[in-house]
Design a protein around this motif. Structure first.
Motif, PDB file in Angstrom:
ATOM      1  N   SER A  44     105.367  48.708  69.050  1.00 44.41           N
ATOM      2  CA  SER A  44     105.050  49.511  67.872  1.00 44.41           C
ATOM      3  C   SER A  44     104.486  50.842  68.342  1.00 44.41           C
ATOM      4  CB  SER A  44     104.047  48.789  66.961  1.00 44.41           C
ATOM      5  OG  SER A  44     102.829  48.565  67.650  1.00 44.41           O
ATOM      6  N   HIS A  45     104.529  51.830  67.470  1.00 43.97           N
ATOM      7  CA  HIS A  45     103.992  53.161  67.758  1.00 43.97           C
ATOM      8  C   HIS A  45     102.936  53.474  66.709  1.00 43.97           C
ATOM      9  CE1 HIS A  45     107.172  54.134  70.674  1.00 43.97           C
ATOM     10  NE2 HIS A  45     107.994  53.503  69.843  1.00 43.97           N
ATOM     11  N   MET A  46     101.902  54.174  67.136  1.00 42.94           N
ATOM     12  CA  MET A  46     100.828  54.531  66.216  1.00 42.94           C
ATOM     13  C   MET A  46     100.221  55.852  66.676  1.00 42.94           C
ATOM     14  SD  MET A  46      97.576  52.104  65.142  1.00 42.94           S
ATOM     15  CE  MET A  46      98.639  50.809  64.534  1.00 42.94           C
ATOM     16  N   TYR A  47      99.838  56.686  65.720  1.00 43.14           N
ATOM     17  CA  TYR A  47      99.106  57.893  66.081  1.00 43.14           C
ATOM     18  C   TYR A  47      97.732  57.476  66.598  1.00 43.14           C
ATOM     19  CZ  TYR A  47     102.730  60.303  63.410  1.00 43.14           C
ATOM     20  OH  TYR A  47     103.933  60.762  62.939  1.00 43.14           O
ATOM     21  N   ALA A  48      97.254  58.152  67.635  1.00 40.95           N
ATOM     22  CA  ALA A  48      96.024  57.738  68.301  1.00 40.95           C
ATOM     23  C   ALA A  48      94.810  57.762  67.381  1.00 40.95           C
ATOM     24  CB  ALA A  48      95.775  58.614  69.531  1.00 40.95           C
ATOM     25  N   ASP A  49      94.736  58.713  66.456  1.00 35.47           N
ATOM     26  CA  ASP A  49      93.582  58.741  65.549  1.00 35.47           C
ATOM     27  C   ASP A  49      93.607  57.542  64.594  1.00 35.47           C
ATOM     28  OD1 ASP A  49      95.855  59.939  64.397  1.00 35.47           O
ATOM     29  OD2 ASP A  49      94.692  61.363  63.217  1.00 35.47           O
ATOM     30  N   ALA A  50      94.795  57.202  64.109  1.00 35.67           N
ATOM     31  CA  ALA A  50      94.916  56.008  63.269  1.00 35.67           C
ATOM     32  C   ALA A  50      94.646  54.760  64.109  1.00 35.67           C
ATOM     33  CB  ALA A  50      96.307  55.937  62.642  1.00 35.67           C
ATOM     34  N   GLY A  51      95.054  54.790  65.371  1.00 36.71           N
ATOM     35  CA  GLY A  51      94.803  53.671  66.270  1.00 36.71           C
ATOM     36  C   GLY A  51      93.316  53.443  66.486  1.00 36.71           C
ATOM     37  N   ALA A  52      92.554  54.521  66.602  1.00 39.64           N
ATOM     38  CA  ALA A  52      91.102  54.391  66.763  1.00 39.64           C
ATOM     39  C   ALA A  52      90.501  53.712  65.534  1.00 39.64           C
ATOM     40  CB  ALA A  52      90.470  55.754  66.993  1.00 39.64           C
ATOM     41  N   MET A  53      90.938  54.135  64.369  1.00 38.02           N
ATOM     42  CA  MET A  53      90.438  53.535  63.136  1.00 38.02           C
ATOM     43  C   MET A  53      90.832  52.055  63.058  1.00 38.02           C
ATOM     44  SD  MET A  53      91.422  52.587  59.730  1.00 38.02           S
ATOM     45  CE  MET A  53      92.985  53.394  59.533  1.00 38.02           C
ATOM     46  N   GLN A  54      92.093  51.746  63.384  1.00 33.87           N
ATOM     47  CA  GLN A  54      92.559  50.364  63.335  1.00 33.87           C
ATOM     48  C   GLN A  54      91.864  49.491  64.385  1.00 33.87           C
ATOM     49  OE1 GLN A  54      94.477  48.712  61.203  1.00 33.87           O
ATOM     50  NE2 GLN A  54      94.705  50.547  59.944  1.00 33.87           N
ATOM     51  N   LEU A  55      91.557  50.075  65.531  1.00 31.29           N
ATOM     52  CA  LEU A  55      90.849  49.343  66.577  1.00 31.29           C
ATOM     53  C   LEU A  55      89.470  48.913  66.098  1.00 31.29           C
ATOM     54  CD1 LEU A  55      91.225  48.431  69.515  1.00 31.29           C
ATOM     55  CD2 LEU A  55      90.233  50.603  70.223  1.00 31.29           C
ATOM     56  N   CYS A  56      88.807  49.787  65.354  1.00 26.70           N
ATOM     57  CA  CYS A  56      87.486  49.449  64.798  1.00 26.70           C
ATOM     58  C   CYS A  56      87.613  48.502  63.603  1.00 26.70           C
ATOM     59  CB  CYS A  56      86.752  50.724  64.373  1.00 26.70           C
ATOM     60  SG  CYS A  56      86.324  51.779  65.748  1.00 26.70           S
ATOM     61  N   ARG A  57      88.648  48.674  62.811  1.00 26.69           N
ATOM     62  CA  ARG A  57      88.833  47.897  61.587  1.00 26.69           C
ATOM     63  C   ARG A  57      89.286  46.462  61.862  1.00 26.69           C
ATOM     64  NH1 ARG A  57      93.586  47.294  58.896  1.00 26.69           N
ATOM     65  NH2 ARG A  57      93.427  46.509  56.798  1.00 26.69           N
TER      66      ARG A  57
END
Length: 192
Positions: A44-57
């Motif tokens: 999968s691909h994800m924008y890094a800023d969204a990835g940071a949020m998802q990593l915390c979430r």
């Protein structure tokens, strides 16, 4: 992708293809490598800023994250705080396999050497110990020993031992670097 095959068989590539040309190139190259050599691994691909949020979430949605050094530094520091401290998070920089089949690798705590607290007895040794467990698993194919070491760390934490960086409860006395390391060794010995 090789690492993912030894884990949950999922890779999430993170970049900023929406605003950086280097991100567009990164995404294209990761996709080509996947399609050519690793179609069995979920990508999968994800924008890094969204990835940071998802990593915390919801960190459990990820297995292996691949990104460049800049985003890797940011994401690994954010991930460290999910555990309570930078002193808890191991890291590995893995390269291509050498002739012996082992990857070129560097294992170290996410925080590096922590020279600001060197020699004071207050560094948390867990990230270093877990980095060694990663080396056992990924460079030396000793997954059972890595698991034993990880379980020893889990046991010591479950027993309530904490270095100063992990204190959150009043009345808990922190243990020193040496005391934490000795406790982990004792738990490891007890698992034999």
């Amino acid at each position: 992708f090789e690492l993912a095959r030894k884990r949950g068989n999922r890779v999430c590539s993170m970049e900023k293809a929406n605003v950086m040309e280097s991100g567009v190139l990164w995404r294209e190259v990761v996709q080509k490598v996947h399609d050519a050599d690793y179609p069995d691994v979920e990508l999968s691909h994800m924008y890094a800023d969204a990835g940071a949020m998802q990593l915390c979430r919801w960190p459990k949605q990820f297995d292996v994250i691949v990104t460049d050094n800049l985003f890797g530094d940011l994401l690994s520091d954010a991930a460290a705080m999910l555990t309570g401290s930078l002193g808890m998070l191991p890291s590995a920089s893995l390269g291509l396999p050498m002739a012996n089949g082992r990857p070129k690798a560097l294992y170290e705590p996410v925080h590096g050497s922590a020279p600001d607290i060197a020699g004071q007895g207050k560094a948390n040794p867990i990230a270093c110990i877990l980095s060694f467990a990663m080396a056992l698993r990924y460079s030396f194919d000793q997954g059972a020993e890595a698991t034993r070491l990880e379980k020893a760390v889990e046991q010591v934490l479950a027993d309530g031992l904490r270095t100063a960086d992990l204190l959150g409860e009043d009345g808990v006395t922190p243990v020193s670097t040496t005391q934490m390391g000795d406790a982990i060794v004792a738990a490891l010995d007890a698992s034999l």
